[in-house]
Design an enzyme around this catalytic site. Structure first.
Site, short mmCIF file in Angstrom:
data_model
loop_
_atom_site.label_atom_id
_atom_site.label_comp_id
_atom_site.label_asym_id
_atom_site.label_seq_id
_atom_site.Cartn_x
_atom_site.Cartn_y
_atom_site.Cartn_z
CB SER A 98 -0.94 0.02 1.21
OG SER A 98 -0.21 -0.13 2.42
CG HIS B 16 -1.51 3.87 4.13
ND1 HIS B 16 -2.10 3.35 5.26
CD2 HIS B 16 -1.04 2.80 3.42
CE1 HIS B 16 -2.00 2.02 5.24
NE2 HIS B 16 -1.35 1.68 4.13
#
Length: 291
Positions: free
Chosen positions: A38, A268
């Protein structure tokens, strides 16, 4: 290249009015394959693909931006959120379908490969969850470090060591399938500051921020060592992301906290973070290889 000089070049590059026209390279790479998890796929960043949707693959992730700047005619992005080293050669079930083994995208003629992998082998998402829960109960202590070192040895340090061996095998697999490719192993942006954190934005206990940061530094250092020993090049976003972690103000950070202010998955990279990583990868290619 020294860090200060490279960052200076990067900032000049990224502040160009139109980076794609500022580069104007001759076509050096013809078939680029992006592998990874990711931190490469970019869940939550525009524009999200749907093949399969559960991979969280964004058009403006760092591989997409790098491919655009390099003007690669044949680009394959097979990155997928949640991927581990095992998913290089095995399919990965995700919401909305199945991501095929990422190595399936590699060909004999592939001449550029980027790969960001290892964070899920160490268990970063589970660590963030477990340490966040522990921190909520003991915000001034170091319950997470106590948990992972309760046996007398550091479980996370052992995981990092084991991950290094797996990544070494992955790079051997890339070399076997695409023997002439330039391979960039791309590390991880800094998630937490090295000392004081930002509870409850990221609810790690006060004593656990530095512990987790050391684990992440160790993983990046291990990836760098493995890359060099395999003849690959290492891109080190961690080094350049001090004071750009998830605890910084929205306009400064490159990684989002639990409640993102920019389009991105929690904990993230946001689009600015992806742009920086793409820029570092581009500079690594430019200064390491002549046209």
């Amino acid at each position: 290249m020294r860090a200060a000089a490279m960052m200076s070049s990067l900032l000049v590059f990224l502040t160009a009015a139109t980076p794609a026209t500022a580069i104007t390279p001759s076509v050096r790479f013809h078939h680029y394959v992006a592998l990874g998890d990711s931190y490469a796929s970019g869940p939550g960043i525009p524009d999200q693909g749907n093949e399969p949707a559960g991979c969280g693959r964004a058009s403006r992730n760092y591989p997409g931006q790098l491919a655009n700047w390099l003007r690669v005619p044949d680009f394959r992005d097979v990155t997928c959120g949640g991927a581990t080293t095992a998913h290089m050669t095995a399919p990965q079930r995700v919401p909305g379908g199945e991501n095929p083994p990422q190595f399936d995208a590699l060909r004999q003629e592939t001449d550029l490969v980027t790969i960001t992998i290892g964070g899920n082998d160490v268990g970063f998402s589970q660590i963030m969850d477990a340490c966040g829960r522990a921190g909520a109960a003991d915000p001034t202590g170091s319950p997470c470090r106590a948990h992972f070192t309760a046996s007398g040895s550091d479980v996370l340090a052992q995981r990092v060591e084991a991950t290094g061996k797996r990544v070494r095998a992955v790079l051997a697999g890339v070399k076997e399938r695409s023997p002439n490719a330039v391979v960039l192993v791309v590390g991880y942006l800094r998630i937490l500051p090295p000392e004081t954190g930002c509870w409850p934005q990221v609810p790690f206990a006060a004593g656990d921020n530095a512990y987790f940061d050391r684990v992440q530094e160790s993983l990046n250092r291990t990836l760098a060592e493995v890359a060099r020993s395999a003849g690959a090049r290492f891109v080190t976003p961690y080094t350049y992301s001090l004071d750009r972690d998830s605890c910084q103000p929205p306009e400064r950070r490159w990684v989002e906290p639990l409640r993102p202010a920019a389009p991105a998955q929690a904990v993230h990279p946001n689009e600015n973070g992806m742009k920086i990583v793409a820029g570092l990868a581009w500079l690594t290619l430019r200064f390491a290889r002549t046209p």
